[in-house]
Scaffold this motif. Structure first.
Motif, PDB file in Angstrom:
ATOM      1  N   ARG A 103      42.361  38.561  44.941  1.00 61.11           N
ATOM      2  CA  ARG A 103      43.685  38.577  44.301  1.00 61.11           C
ATOM      3  C   ARG A 103      44.279  39.980  44.408  1.00 61.11           C
ATOM      4  N   VAL A 151      46.999  35.179  45.506  1.00 61.33           N
ATOM      5  CA  VAL A 151      45.637  34.694  45.229  1.00 61.33           C
ATOM      6  C   VAL A 151      45.130  34.126  46.546  1.00 61.33           C
ATOM      7  N   LYS A 198      41.581  33.072  49.308  1.00 60.15           N
ATOM      8  CA  LYS A 198      40.171  32.882  49.646  1.00 60.15           C
ATOM      9  C   LYS A 198      40.051  33.377  51.074  1.00 60.15           C
ATOM     10  N   LEU A 250      37.816  28.767  40.487  1.00 68.73           N
ATOM     11  CA  LEU A 250      38.658  29.222  39.379  1.00 68.73           C
ATOM     12  C   LEU A 250      38.489  28.182  38.297  1.00 68.73           C
ATOM     13  N   HIS A 276      41.828  26.146  33.439  1.00 68.86           N
ATOM     14  CA  HIS A 276      42.502  27.054  32.508  1.00 68.86           C
ATOM     15  C   HIS A 276      43.991  26.751  32.424  1.00 68.86           C
ATOM     16  N   ASP A 287      47.479  29.257  32.160  1.00 68.96           N
ATOM     17  CA  ASP A 287      47.706  30.630  32.618  1.00 68.96           C
ATOM     18  C   ASP A 287      47.842  31.599  31.440  1.00 68.96           C
ATOM     19  N   VAL A 318      44.215  23.560  44.652  1.00 64.48           N
ATOM     20  CA  VAL A 318      44.317  23.569  43.196  1.00 64.48           C
ATOM     21  C   VAL A 318      44.323  22.113  42.723  1.00 64.48           C
ATOM     22  N   HIS A 332      44.602  23.614  35.074  1.00 60.71           N
ATOM     23  CA  HIS A 332      44.339  23.583  36.513  1.00 60.71           C
ATOM     24  C   HIS A 332      43.126  24.446  36.842  1.00 60.71           C
ATOM     25  N   ALA A 342      40.348  25.468  40.594  1.00 59.19           N
ATOM     26  CA  ALA A 342      40.149  25.335  42.049  1.00 59.19           C
ATOM     27  C   ALA A 342      38.659  25.515  42.343  1.00 59.19           C
ATOM     28  N   ARG A 346      42.595  30.593  52.453  1.00 58.74           N
ATOM     29  CA  ARG A 346      43.785  30.014  51.785  1.00 58.74           C
ATOM     30  C   ARG A 346      44.478  31.112  50.994  1.00 58.74           C
ATOM     31  N   VAL A 362      47.951  32.208  48.801  1.00 59.14           N
ATOM     32  CA  VAL A 362      49.106  31.693  48.050  1.00 59.14           C
ATOM     33  C   VAL A 362      49.805  32.872  47.375  1.00 59.14           C
ATOM     34  N   TYR A 377      52.041  33.863  44.434  1.00 59.07           N
ATOM     35  CA  TYR A 377      52.464  33.312  43.142  1.00 59.07           C
ATOM     36  C   TYR A 377      53.555  34.184  42.524  1.00 59.07           C
TER      37      TYR A 377
HETATM   38  O1  LIG Z   1      45.370  29.273  44.027  1.00 58.39           O
HETATM   39  C1  LIG Z   1      44.388  29.068  43.327  1.00 58.39           C
HETATM   40  O2  LIG Z   1      43.263  28.879  43.791  1.00 58.39           O
HETATM   41  C2  LIG Z   1      44.529  29.004  41.820  1.00 58.39           C
HETATM   42  C3  LIG Z   1      45.090  30.249  41.213  1.00 58.39           C
HETATM   43  C4  LIG Z   1      45.153  30.181  39.729  1.00 58.39           C
HETATM   44  O3  LIG Z   1      45.008  29.152  39.114  1.00 58.39           O
HETATM   45  C5  LIG Z   1      45.393  31.392  38.956  1.00 58.39           C
HETATM   46  O4  LIG Z   1      45.414  32.473  39.538  1.00 58.39           O
HETATM   47  O5  LIG Z   1      45.575  31.280  37.718  1.00 58.39           O
END
Ligand SMILES: O=C(O)CCC(=O)C(=O)O
Length: 313
Positions: free
Chosen positions: A86, A126, A128, A136, A139, A141, A173, A223, A225, A233, A235, A237
């Motif tokens: 991250r 975020v 991988k 993850l 949770h 957020d 996710v 959510h 993961a 992967r 993303v 955010y």
């Molecule tokens: O993209 C993901 O794997 C989940 C990220 C996530 O849930 C978070 O950072 O709170």
């Protein structure tokens, strides 16, 4: 993965083909109800390629710096098996990502859902890497309000995830639809139960995504993961909140609103001035007059406003 023993409230995630239909009232209703919406095809192939390149550069830099500055690692970064997962404040670290934050279609969607006083709060990538990332856990957020469901259950505090890589079922996710309306006790009990084993998706649905798609989730939607190795992967955010809620309740201080509005306006301007977006109608940011907190402020020379420097709680 455990088998699903409870029938999920929705069998699959609601979808919007944004360039074909725009965001229709039924998409808004589905998002309000489920707490999650997949928006297909937000990015053009060219913009996707540019943002993928930006993501690659930031991750390469993290690997060479091996520092914890704005970067989360699986282990202490000097450990041989450590991997970054991250990076924070990515809008400040990459011009391409700043221009993405000024994306007119993205901002129109967010304005429809968050309201005209939207402000950007968190911005992170975020990811991988093939070196692997742990699960993850389930949770909600961060930055939750007391009485969170009353304030944001119906969905005006939203995380927008822009996908740079495919997210298939075993590396995506998973969300529990309608958990955005659950009380704290039910959320805690469910998260504890699901997190008691390595990966349990009971009651959840997968958010299978393609590069260039956008996944919206209410920050209250439960959510998580799964752990993954050998796959990439990434993303981006962006989280958005209504300025009037931020003004009255936080979590940031009042001055943060003006600063983040200036950051948003800079991103929109940066994009409008870039020849790659010539011909595109820029986003017209029009919060309520009383919440135009950028007026009369000196220009900002950064897009990084650390949460802890503007934290009210
Ligand atoms: O993209 C993901 O794997 C989940 C990220 C996530 O849930 C978070 O950072 O709170």
């Amino acid at each position: 993965m455990n088998s699903v023993t409870e029938t999920p409230v929705a069998a699959r995630i609601a979808e919007c083909d944004i360039r074909r239909t725009g965001l229709l009232p039924e998409h808004v209703t589905a998002f309000r109800r489920q707490g999650v919406l997949a928006v297909r095809g937000l990015l053009t192939p060219q913009e996707l390629a540019d943002v993928q390149e930006a993501g690659r550069t930031l991750i390469d830099r993290a690997w060479s710096a091996r520092s914890m500055d704005d970067t989360v690692w699986t282990l202490e970064p000097d450990q041989p098996d450590a991997a970054p997962v991250r990076i924070e404040y990515v809008v400040d670290k990459s011009r391409q990502i700043a221009m993405l934050a000024g994306h007119p279609l993205l901002l129109q969607i967010m304005e429809q859902l968050v309201g005209p006083n939207l402000i950007p709060t968190w911005d992170s990538m975020v990811f991988k890497t093939p070196a692997g990332a742990p699960r993850l856990p389930w949770h909600r957020d961060a930055g939750l309000y007391d009485h969170a469901v009353g304030i944001t259950g119906m969905g005006r505090v939203i995380d927008a995830g822009i996908y740079l890589d495919p997210a298939p079922e075993d590396n995506c996710v998973w969300c529990i639809p309608e958990s955005n309306y659950w009380d704290d006790e039910r959320v805690t009990a469910t998260a504890d139960r699901l997190n008691a084993t390595e990966w349990d998706t009971t009651g959840a649905i997968p958010a299978v995504m393609q590069p260039g798609d956008l996944l919206l989730h209410n920050i209250l939607t439960l959510h998580g993961a799964p752990a993954v190795v050998g796959k990439q992967r990434r993303v981006i955010y962006f989280e958005y909140r209504p300025a009037e809620v931020e003004w009255q309740l936080g979590p940031h201080t009042e001055d943060y609103i003006g600063l983040k509005q200036q950051a948003l306006r800079s991103c929109v301007r940066m994009r409008a001035e870039d020849p790659r977006f010539a011909g595109e109608e820029p986003f017209d940011y029009r919060p309520a007059e009383t919440l135009r907190r950028w007026a009369g402020r000196p220009d900002v020379d950064t897009l990084r406003f650390a949460h802890e420097d503007h934290w009210r709680w």
